[in-house]
Design a protein around this motif. Structure first.
Motif, PDB file in Angstrom:
ATOM      1  N   UNK A   1       6.796  -2.262  -3.999  1.00  0.00           N
ATOM      2  CA  UNK A   1       6.863  -1.940  -5.431  1.00  0.00           C
ATOM      3  C   UNK A   1       5.646  -2.421  -6.219  1.00  0.00           C
ATOM      4  N   UNK A   2       4.840  -3.294  -5.621  1.00  0.00           N
ATOM      5  CA  UNK A   2       3.657  -3.765  -6.357  1.00  0.00           C
ATOM      6  C   UNK A   2       2.413  -2.976  -5.955  1.00  0.00           C
ATOM      7  N   UNK A   3       2.581  -1.991  -5.087  1.00  0.00           N
ATOM      8  CA  UNK A   3       1.423  -1.224  -4.619  1.00  0.00           C
ATOM      9  C   UNK A   3       0.956  -0.165  -5.602  1.00  0.00           C
ATOM     10  N   UNK A   4      -0.309   0.210  -5.459  1.00  0.00           N
ATOM     11  CA  UNK A   4      -0.899   1.206  -6.355  1.00  0.00           C
ATOM     12  C   UNK A   4      -0.280   2.582  -6.166  1.00  0.00           C
ATOM     13  N   UNK A   5       0.042   2.922  -4.907  1.00  0.00           N
ATOM     14  CA  UNK A   5       0.604   4.251  -4.652  1.00  0.00           C
ATOM     15  C   UNK A   5       1.974   4.373  -5.316  1.00  0.00           C
ATOM     16  N   UNK A   6       2.753   3.314  -5.199  1.00  0.00           N
ATOM     17  CA  UNK A   6       4.083   3.285  -5.816  1.00  0.00           C
ATOM     18  C   UNK A   6       3.959   3.530  -7.319  1.00  0.00           C
ATOM     19  N   UNK A   7       2.978   2.865  -7.924  1.00  0.00           N
ATOM     20  CA  UNK A   7       2.790   3.009  -9.367  1.00  0.00           C
ATOM     21  C   UNK A   7       2.252   4.393  -9.739  1.00  0.00           C
ATOM     22  N   UNK A   8       1.289   4.880  -8.937  1.00  0.00           N
ATOM     23  CA  UNK A   8       0.688   6.174  -9.284  1.00  0.00           C
ATOM     24  C   UNK A   8       1.688   7.320  -9.118  1.00  0.00           C
TER      25      UNK A   8
END
Length: 122
Positions: free
Chosen positions: A64-71
């Protein structure tokens, strides 16, 4: 317990927690097979087995802290996705998967927690 079975260790080389986990495995003489999670992401089938064995909810397998998750805006999308869709998106990119993961027999551990990982020693 399967002590002579090799553990499957899924990790991302640039992740400091994975480096720590790897050092711990080596310090404790745990035999493992190293699998780079980005180049060889888990399949939907593997994820289903691991989630079942881990006893954890599927969402605990997301990084959940990854960039892909956020993007991909998954925080907002996951609640309305079916389980099948969640598995499919998780298997689509190794960076979406929380790491490290260690799998040995029926033991599946997600994230490095030394207390939990001690189970690998018996």
């Amino acid at each position: 317990g399967g002590k002579n079975m090799k553990a499957l260790f899924l990790q991302y080389a640039k992740c400091s927690t994975c480096v720590k986990a790897k050092k711990w495995l080596e310090a404790n003489s745990i035999a493992y097979e190293d699998r780079p999670i980005v180049e060889h992401p888990p399949t939907v089938e593997e994820l289903k087995q691991w989630v079942a064995k881990s006893g954890l909810p599927l969402k605990k397998f997301f990084n959940t802290s990854g960039l892909v998750y956020k993007s991909l805006n998954l925080k907002d999308k996951l609640p309305s996705m079916t389980e099948e869709e969640q598995y499919a998106v998780l298997a689509s990119d190794g960076k979406l998967v929380k790491r490290p993961i260690v799998v040995r027999g029926d033991l599946v551990l997600v994230g490095f927690n030394e207390e939990q990982w001690k189970q690998l020693k018996d």
